[in-house]
Design a protein around this motif. Sequence first.
Motif, PDB file in Angstrom:
ATOM      1  N   UNK A 316       1.336  -0.975   0.425  1.00  0.00           N
ATOM      2  CA  UNK A 316      -0.018   0.215  -0.122  1.00  0.00           C
ATOM      3  C   UNK A 316       0.691   1.405   0.241  1.00  0.00           C
ATOM      4  N   UNK A 317       1.170   1.748  -1.142  1.00  0.00           N
ATOM      5  CA  UNK A 317       1.842   3.104  -1.233  1.00  0.00           C
ATOM      6  C   UNK A 317       1.596   3.667  -1.811  1.00  0.00           C
ATOM      7  N   UNK A 318       1.856   5.056  -1.825  1.00  0.00           N
ATOM      8  CA  UNK A 318       1.667   6.450  -2.522  1.00  0.00           C
ATOM      9  C   UNK A 318       2.839   6.110  -4.315  1.00  0.00           C
ATOM     10  N   UNK A 319       1.577   5.512  -5.258  1.00  0.00           N
ATOM     11  CA  UNK A 319       2.515   5.661  -6.708  1.00  0.00           C
ATOM     12  C   UNK A 319       3.706   6.472  -6.457  1.00  0.00           C
ATOM     13  N   UNK A 320       2.668   7.413  -7.053  1.00  0.00           N
ATOM     14  CA  UNK A 320       2.928   9.190  -7.765  1.00  0.00           C
ATOM     15  C   UNK A 320       4.924   9.219  -6.959  1.00  0.00           C
ATOM     16  N   UNK A 321       4.184   9.481  -5.634  1.00  0.00           N
ATOM     17  CA  UNK A 321       4.965  10.121  -4.834  1.00  0.00           C
ATOM     18  C   UNK A 321       6.034   9.046  -4.651  1.00  0.00           C
ATOM     19  N   UNK A 322       6.384   7.655  -4.702  1.00  0.00           N
ATOM     20  CA  UNK A 322       6.775   6.477  -4.190  1.00  0.00           C
ATOM     21  C   UNK A 322       7.563   6.284  -5.672  1.00  0.00           C
ATOM     22  N   UNK A 323       7.306   6.716  -6.369  1.00  0.00           N
ATOM     23  CA  UNK A 323       7.924   6.432  -8.366  1.00  0.00           C
ATOM     24  C   UNK A 323       8.886   8.010  -8.209  1.00  0.00           C
ATOM     25  N   UNK A 324       8.620   9.248  -7.919  1.00  0.00           N
ATOM     26  CA  UNK A 324       9.118  10.580  -7.932  1.00  0.00           C
ATOM     27  C   UNK A 324      10.301  10.637  -7.167  1.00  0.00           C
ATOM     28  N   UNK A 325       9.883  10.040  -6.360  1.00  0.00           N
ATOM     29  CA  UNK A 325      11.490  10.098  -4.917  1.00  0.00           C
ATOM     30  C   UNK A 325      12.415   8.650  -5.761  1.00  0.00           C
ATOM     31  N   UNK A 326      12.066   7.803  -6.668  1.00  0.00           N
ATOM     32  CA  UNK A 326      13.000   6.969  -7.189  1.00  0.00           C
ATOM     33  C   UNK A 326      13.760   7.648  -8.064  1.00  0.00           C
TER      34      UNK A 326
END
Length: 388
Positions: A316-326
């Motif tokens: 359960x993650x916030x995809x947009x934020x997570x991938x932006x952080x990558x």
Amino acid sequence: MTMENNFKMIAKTFFGFEEILAKELQQLGAQDVKTGTRMVSFRGDKGFMYKANLSLRTALKILKPIHSFRVFNEDSLYKGILAIDWSQYMNENRTFVIDSTVHSEKFNHSEFVSQKTKDAIVDQFRKNTGARPSIDKAHPDLRINVHIDRDQCSVSLDTSGASLHHRGYRTATNIAPINEVLAAGMLLLSGWDGQGDFLDPMCGSGTILIEAGMIACNVPANLNRKEFAFEKWNDWDAELFDMIMESQLKKVREFHYTITGYDKAPSAVIKAKDNIANANLSEYINVSERNFFDTQKETQGPLHMVFNPPYGERLDIQLERFYREIGDTLKQNYPGTSAWFITGNLEALKFVGLKPSRKIKLFNGSLEARLVKYEMYEGSKRTKFQVN
């Protein structure tokens, strides 16, 4: 390898790995290597069959075809199976199981094909010996593979048994661990050869790290596996197998760089360390509890990074934020890095904010995925891929 003892074999693999599996086979010394879809055919002798099962990183199974014939209906299927002399492969006191795959308008149930095949084998033994071998789905002495494609039926012996991704080192798994063959294939596609430092910044239970370590040290992929199907065959040659094993172990090499794994979950780090110890790679692989987004590159020289971030299917993650952080972490903290990762969420790639230099279509289970590469240059070139 003497040519007259050579026979045809088929190595099954995942979509997208056919070329690297063919390359692995050529490097091992296979003859007549030909790629197909999710498979590569080749020729070799019995010793090579042992070696292929022991050493191939991207094969899921190795089949030995024994007979093929045309099928039009259940009667021709029954007769075709009956035409094989099954006493060559087992006797009435042994156990067997049948795996069928069917791509045909005439047959649409693999269960039915397995049942018909079983009937023919059992009837042959009953007629010739008065007794019959029995089915054992869990630990059969012989695993038979029946493949029907339109009107062609091929019958093979399964030399491997359980899928070859069951390497034998993984006792502890985290949430949704990556398949070992998928991990090895991603590493080989990324060009990982053990000649540099390696990082998996979201390592979970350590599969990518272990496969990276085995490639780096040239350890046979299935060294830790408990058993192969061919060990129960009539012609099993334990001495030959030991000889092959020994010759493969002589090719193991030292590794002079670092392999590092991070995971922010303490439970994952514990499991990864256990699995790494099972694979006898603890001296080469270092795992610590860290959040990738708070880290920076700690090695001099080029860094090779391969990882499997959560897809949203799993965590359960916030995809947009997570991938932006990558993307931000790679851009700001990891110059001089080739970063590869797999994702089943093709939308999420838009949020990384970097342009991938490679995109390779793969499947993770039934999920269509992409293996992507981001090349992070040293110094001023790092801005090359920034998206304003």
